[in-house]
Design an enzyme around this catalytic site. Structure first.
Site, short mmCIF file in Angstrom:
data_model
loop_
_atom_site.label_atom_id
_atom_site.label_comp_id
_atom_site.label_asym_id
_atom_site.label_seq_id
_atom_site.Cartn_x
_atom_site.Cartn_y
_atom_site.Cartn_z
N TRP A 91 38.44 34.80 22.22
CA TRP A 91 37.19 35.17 22.75
C TRP A 91 35.52 35.79 21.57
CZ3 TRP A 91 38.29 36.19 28.66
CH2 TRP A 91 38.72 34.77 29.27
N HIS A 129 37.55 31.86 43.49
CA HIS A 129 36.15 31.53 42.77
C HIS A 129 35.59 30.67 43.65
CE1 HIS A 129 39.44 30.85 39.40
NE2 HIS A 129 37.80 30.83 38.47
N CYS A 183 42.96 35.40 41.12
CA CYS A 183 42.59 36.23 38.95
C CYS A 183 41.73 37.61 40.04
CB CYS A 183 41.56 35.18 38.41
SG CYS A 183 41.52 35.82 37.31
N LYS A 198 17.40 27.73 29.34
CA LYS A 198 18.73 29.16 30.36
C LYS A 198 17.90 28.92 31.16
CE LYS A 198 20.59 33.19 31.48
NZ LYS A 198 22.31 32.41 32.33
N CYS A 230 25.30 30.79 29.40
CA CYS A 230 25.83 31.38 27.79
C CYS A 230 26.50 32.36 27.51
CB CYS A 230 24.44 31.43 27.43
SG CYS A 230 23.21 30.13 27.04
N GLY A 249 43.57 43.00 39.12
CA GLY A 249 42.61 44.23 38.39
C GLY A 249 41.50 44.37 38.23
N SER A 250 40.19 43.50 38.24
CA SER A 250 38.82 44.16 38.85
C SER A 250 38.43 43.39 40.46
CB SER A 250 37.58 43.17 38.11
OG SER A 250 38.06 41.98 38.86
N ARG A 269 17.10 31.18 24.57
CA ARG A 269 17.81 30.85 26.28
C ARG A 269 16.61 30.55 26.63
NH1 ARG A 269 21.73 35.35 28.42
NH2 ARG A 269 19.64 36.59 27.94
N GLU A 270 15.40 29.95 26.36
CA GLU A 270 14.42 29.46 27.56
C GLU A 270 14.89 28.16 28.33
OE1 GLU A 270 14.31 29.92 24.30
OE2 GLU A 270 12.39 30.41 23.63
N1 GLN Z 1 41.90 42.06 34.28
C1 GLN Z 1 40.62 41.42 34.87
C2 GLN Z 1 40.00 41.27 36.01
O1 GLN Z 1 40.58 41.50 36.66
C3 GLN Z 1 41.41 39.30 34.43
C4 GLN Z 1 40.41 38.43 34.43
C5 GLN Z 1 40.53 37.15 34.18
O2 GLN Z 1 41.51 36.99 33.65
N2 GLN Z 1 40.31 36.45 33.69
O3 GLN Z 1 38.72 41.29 36.08
ZN ZN Z 2 42.43 35.76 36.20
#
Ligand code: GLN
Ligand code: ZN
Length: 768
Positions: free
Chosen positions: A569, A702, A734, A18, A524, A440-441, A15-16
C-alpha cells in the site's frame, strides 16, 4: 519518433472531480455544474499534454467513475435490474443510470444494488465488473466517446487519440451472470459493435485509436487467443484506414509474443518497466511495418526516469526498426500516479529531486525524445540526479543492509512447532472454547477524527490529545469486559490509517500533501513513499498497548500491520527488489513485536490483508513471490517465545489457491473474512486440514446491519462441522473503524451470546 501517452489522471489536481461528484450525489449541485467541472478537468489535461509536446494525446480516458463502466455503457451492457430507472425516472439522465450502476439506487421507490467492483489487475484501482448473460446483446448506447473526441478536437485544434478498452479484454474483465456459456464466446457479437464505433470515429476525423488489451500480456487460453485473432482481423477488414494502437501493460508478452506481433494492427505498446526483457524477443519477431510504442517511463510509481536505461531500450529499437516505427511513452496510463509534484512544498528537496508525478512524466517523454535528437545537456542533468540518488546517505544505511543480509532461516521460525506452542498458550491463557475477539479497530467517531485534525493544526497539545485517546481506550476496554469478550483490543483510536500510522514512525518513509491516486469512484488514496532503507528508531505501539493492558486483567491484543501490507500500500523504491524492502520492514516489525512481548503483551496480531493482492499476474511468477512474502511475515513474527501468541488477519481474499502458503505463515491464529460467502471460504481451510487456530469472520462489517444470535450461531455450527472445534475463534470479518457505535455494540453482544451458545451446545453434545 512520436510521443505517446496512454491516459491521464482524471480527478483533477485538487481532486475537483471527487468533490463535484460527491456534491452531485448529495444533491448540492446539478448535472450542469457537475459537467462543467468535468469539462474543465478534461480541457486542462489535454492542453497540459499538448503543451508538454505529446503527439498522441488521449481522449475518452476521462471517466466520471470508471473506464470499464464507461465501456459497459458505451456497449449497452446494462443489467436488467436497472431498466426500471430508465422507465420510472422521467427526466432520466444517462449520468444517473451510470451512477446507479456504480453505487446502487435507492429512490423513487426503487432499491437496486450496485454492480460488483474488483481490482484492476495488480493495482489499487477498482473497476466495475461487467455483467454478461447468455443472450447478451451489444449496441451503441452511450455517445460519450464521440462527444469527448469532438470536444478534444475542438480544444486542442489537433486530432486526439480516442482510448477504448479492447473487445477481448473487456469481455475477460466481466463476469458470467448465468450458466451455459463462456464470456469469451460473446466475441462474435461484440466485435461488430466495436467496428461501428470505430467507423464513426473515423468519419468524425480520428486517425489513431488506442485499444487497451492488457490481457494480451497475461496467461491466455487457446480460445482467448483465437478471440484476439478474430477481433483484430475483423477490425482490420472493416476499418482498413484506421490506425490501431494495441496497448499491453503490467506484464510482458512472453510466450504470446509471436502471436501478438502478428495481429493485424498498426502499432503495439509494450511495458518495458515491468517487463524490460520482452524487448529483445519482440524485436526479433516483429513483422515489417508494425510500429512499437515503448513504455519506458513508469506509469505506476513516482520516481524520476533513469534516462540511460530508457535510452538503451529506445536505441536498441531504433537500430532494428528505425525511428519512424518507434514511439516513446509511459509504461501504462498515468492514472496510477499522482497529478503534480510541483504542488508538494514540504518534501525534502533532495528527495523531491528524485521524484516525478504524472505532469513531470509527460516532460520526461519529451526530454527523452530531445536527447535522441541530440540534446545532451538533458541527459547529463539526469545522470547527475540518478547518481546522487544512488549514493545518498538519506537512502542507504549500511547497518540495515547488513542486518537484512544476515537474516538466517532460524530468524524465520518460532522456537517450536505450532502444536507445542498451542499447548503452552492454552495452558497459560485458559481461554474457553470458541474464544471471542475483534480485529482491532473500534468506531472512529467524528469526535476522534476532529481530535486528530485539531492536533495537526496545533489547536490542542499532544498531552490533551493523548488524554482524550486514553479516555476512549479505557471506555472501549470497560465495555468489552462488560459484554464478555475474551481477548480484548485497545481500539486503535490513536491511528489514522493502518499503514500511515507505522510509516510516519519508521525511517525511510515520506508523506505527500497532495499525492492522491484514484482507488475507486470518488475515493482516492495517498500512499506513503518508501524512499530509503527502512528502520525503526523507537517503539511504535508499545505506549498504547501497555496502557491498555494496564487497564485490564484480561488478555490485551497488540496490533501491528505486517510487512507485505505496508509494502503493498505504498509507493516503493525501485533501486532494490521489493523483497529486500519487505525484509527491512519485516525486521522493524519484528523489533516491535519483541518490544511488545517485553512490555507484557501476550497476544500480538500482525495484519496482512494485502498479501493476496500482491500475487503476480502471471502464474509462473507466483511461487517466488509467495516464498519471500511468507518469509517476511515469518521474520516479523518469529522473534518471540512460544508463550506469545501471534495472530494474523486477512480480508478481501480468495484463499483457495494459496492456502498452503497461508498455512506456511504459521501464525498461531488467523482471522479471515468469510461471512459474505457464508463460510464457503472455510472449505479451503477444511480441505487443506489447516492445522493452526482460525477465526472465520461471523459477520460482515461493511454494512450497518446487525446480525442475529441465531445467524451467528448457525455460522459457527458450519465452522464447527468443518474444523477442529478446539481451533475455532469467534470474531467479526474485519476492523470496525468505519462503523458506528450502536450497531457495533449490538452486533458484538450478539456475537458473544452466539459463542456462549456454541460452547453449551458442544458440552451438551458430549454429555449426550
Ligand atoms: N487491525 C485493522 C483494523 O481493525 C485491520 C484492518 C484491515 O484488515 N483492513 O482496522
Ligand atoms: Zn480486514
Amino acid at each position: 519518433m512520436l510521443k505517446n501517452n496512454l491516459g491521464y489522471p482524471r480527478v483533477g489536481a485538487h481532486r475537483e472531480l471527487k468533490k463535484a461528484s460527491e456534491q452531485y450525489w448529495s444533491g448540492k449541485i446539478n448535472t450542469k455544474e457537475l459537467f462543467a467541472v468535468a469539462r474543465t478537468i478534461r480541457e486542462q489535461n489535454w492542453k497540459l499534454q499538448q503543451n508538454a509536446g505529446i503527439d498522441l494525446v488521449p481522449c475518452n480516458d476521462f471517466s466520471f467513475y470508471d473506464q470499464v463502466l464507461d465501456t459497459s455503457l458505451m456497449l449497452g451492457v446494462i443489467p436488467a435490474r436497472y431498466n426500471d430507472i430508465l422507465i420510472k425516472n422521467e427526466n432520466n439522465k444517462e449520468i444517473d443510470l451510470y451512477f446507479a450502476m456504480a453505487r446502487g439506487y435507492q429512490k423513487d421507490g426503487l432499491d437496486i444494488t450496485a454492480m460488483e467492483m474488483t481490482k484492476w489487475f495488480d493495482t489499487n484501482y477498482h473497476y466495475i465488473v461487467p455483467e454478461f448473460t447468455k443472450n447478451q446483446e451489444f449496441r451503441v448506447f452511450s455517445e460519450k466517446v464521440f462527444e469527448e473526441f469532438n470536444l478534444a478536437k475542438h480544444v486542442t485544434g489537433t486530432i486526439p487519440k480516442p482510448v477504448l478498452i479492447g473487445p477481448v479484454s473487456y469481455l475477460l474483465l466481466g463476469k458470467e451472470k448465468e450458466g451455459g456459456f463462456e464470456k469469451i464466446d460473446l466475441i462474435k457479437k461484440i466485435v461488430p459493435v466495436y467496428i461501428s464505433i470505430l467507423k464513426r470515429l473515423k468519419k468524425e476525423g480520428a486517425v489513431w485509436i488506442q485499444l487497451d488489451e492488457p490481457f494480451l500480456a497475461m496467461d491466455l487460453s487457446q480460445k482467448e487467443k483465437e478471440a484476439f485473432v478474430y477481433a483484430y482481423k475483423e477490425i482490420k477488414k472493416e476499418c482498413p484506414e484506421i490506425k490501431t494502437l494495441l496497448t499491453t501493460y503490467f506484464e510482458g508478452l512472453n510466450e504470446n509474443t509471436s502471436f501478438a506481433v502478428n495481429l493485424p494492427i498498426d502499432a503495439l505498446h509494450i511495458d518495458l518497466v515491468r517487463a524490460p526483457k520482452q524487448l529483445d524477443s519482440v524485436l526479433t519477431q516483429i513483422p515489417r511495418n508494425l510500429i512499437l510504442s515503448l513504455g519506458v517511463i513508469d506509469g505506476r510509481n513516482i520516481w524520476k526516469n533513469d534516462y540511460t536505461s530508457s535510452l538503451a531500450h529506445i536505441k536498441k529499437a531504433v537500430a532494428v526498426i528505425g525511428k519512424e516505427r518507434v514511439m516513446i511513452a509511459p509504461s501504462s496510463s498515468l492514472l496510477h500516479t499522482p497529478f503534480d509534484l510541483d504542488l508538494e512544498t514540504a518534501i525534502n528537496p533532495e528527495i523531491k529531486n528524485w521524484m516525478a508525478f504524472a505532469k513531470q512524466k509527460l516532460n520526461e517523454v519529451n526530454e527523452l525524445s530531445e536527447i535522441i535528437e541530440g540534446n545532451n545537456a538533458l541527459l547529463i542533468n539526469n545522470l547527475k540526479t540518478i547518481s546522487t540518488r544512488n549514493l545518498s546517505t538519506l537512502i542507504h544505511k549500511q547497518g540495515i543492509k547488513k542486518r537484512v543480509s544476515a537474516i538466517a532461516d532460524t530468524d524465520a521460525s518460532r522456537d517450536n512447532e505450532f502444536t507445542v506452542r498451542q499447548k503452552i498458550q492454552q495452558q497459560n491463557f485458559g481461554l474457553p472454547l470458541f474464544p471471542t475477539t475483534t480485529i482491532g479497530s473500534f468506531p472512529q467517531t467524528d469526535d476522534i477524527r476532529q481530535l486528530r485534525a485539531r492536533l495537526k493544526k496545533n489547536e490542542i497539545t499532544q498531552e490533551e490529545y493523548d488524554a482524550e485517546i486514553e479516555l476512549a481506550t479505557v471506555a472501549a476496554i470497560r465495555w468489552q469486559e462488560e459484554i464478555g469478550i475474551d481477548v480484548l483490543v485497545h481500539g486503535e483510536f490513536e491511528r489514522n490509517d493502518m499503514v500511515e500510522y507505522f510509516g510516519e514512525q519508521l525511517d525511510g518513509f515520506l508523506f505527500t500533501k497532495n499525492g492522491w491516486v484514484q482507488s475507486y469512484g470518488s475515493r482516492c488514496v495517498k500512499p506513503p513513499v518508501i524512499y530509503g532503507d527502512v528502520s525503526r528508531p523507537k517503539d511504535m505501539t508499545v505506549r498504547w498497548s501497555s496502557f491498555a493492558q494496564a487497564n485490564t486483567k484480561k488478555l490485551m491484543k497488540g496490533m501491528l500491520t505486517g510487512p507485505v501490507t505496508i509494502l503493498q500500500w505504498s509507493f516503493v523504491r525501485v533501486d532494490q527488489p521489493r523483497s529486500e524492502t519487505t525484509n527491512q520492514i519485516a525486521l522493524a516489525i519484528r523489533d516491535e513485536v519483541v518490544a511488545l512481548e517485553q512490555a507484557g503483551i501476550k497476544v500480538i496480531q500482525i495484519d496482512e490483508p494485502a498479501i493476496r493482492e500482491g500475487l503476480p499476474l502471471r502464474k509462473a511468477d507466483r511461487a517466488n513471490y509467495l516464498d519471500w512474502a511468507v518469509k517476511a511475515f515469518r521474520i516479523s513474527a518469529s522473534g518471540v517465545k512460544d508463550e506469545t501468541q501471534i495472530h494474523t488477519h486477512m480480508c478481501y481474499s480468495e484463499f483457495n489457491d494459496i492456502i498452503e502458503h497461508i498455512a506456511h505463515m504459521d501464525a498461531d491464529v488467523i482471522t479471515i473474512e468469510t461471512s459474505r460467502s457464508q463460510m464457503e471460504l472455510l472449505a479451503a481451510f477444511a480441505d487443506f486440514k489447516y492445522p493452526n487456530e482460525i477465526g472465520p469472520g461471523v459477520y460482515d462489517i461493511h454494512s450497518p446491519r446487525i446480525p442475529s444470535v441465531e445467524e451467528i450461531a448457525s455460522l459457527l455450527e458450519k465452522a464447527a462441522a468443518l474444523l477442529p472445534v478446539g481451533n475455532i475463534w469467534v470474531n467479526p470479518d474485519c476492523g470496525l473503524k468505519t462503523r458506528k457505535w450502536p450497531e457495533t455494540q449490538a452486533a458484538l453482544i450478539n456475537m458473544v451470546s452466539a459463542a456462549k451458545a456454541a460452547r453449551q451446545k458442544i458440552v451438551a453434545d458430549i454429555v449426550i
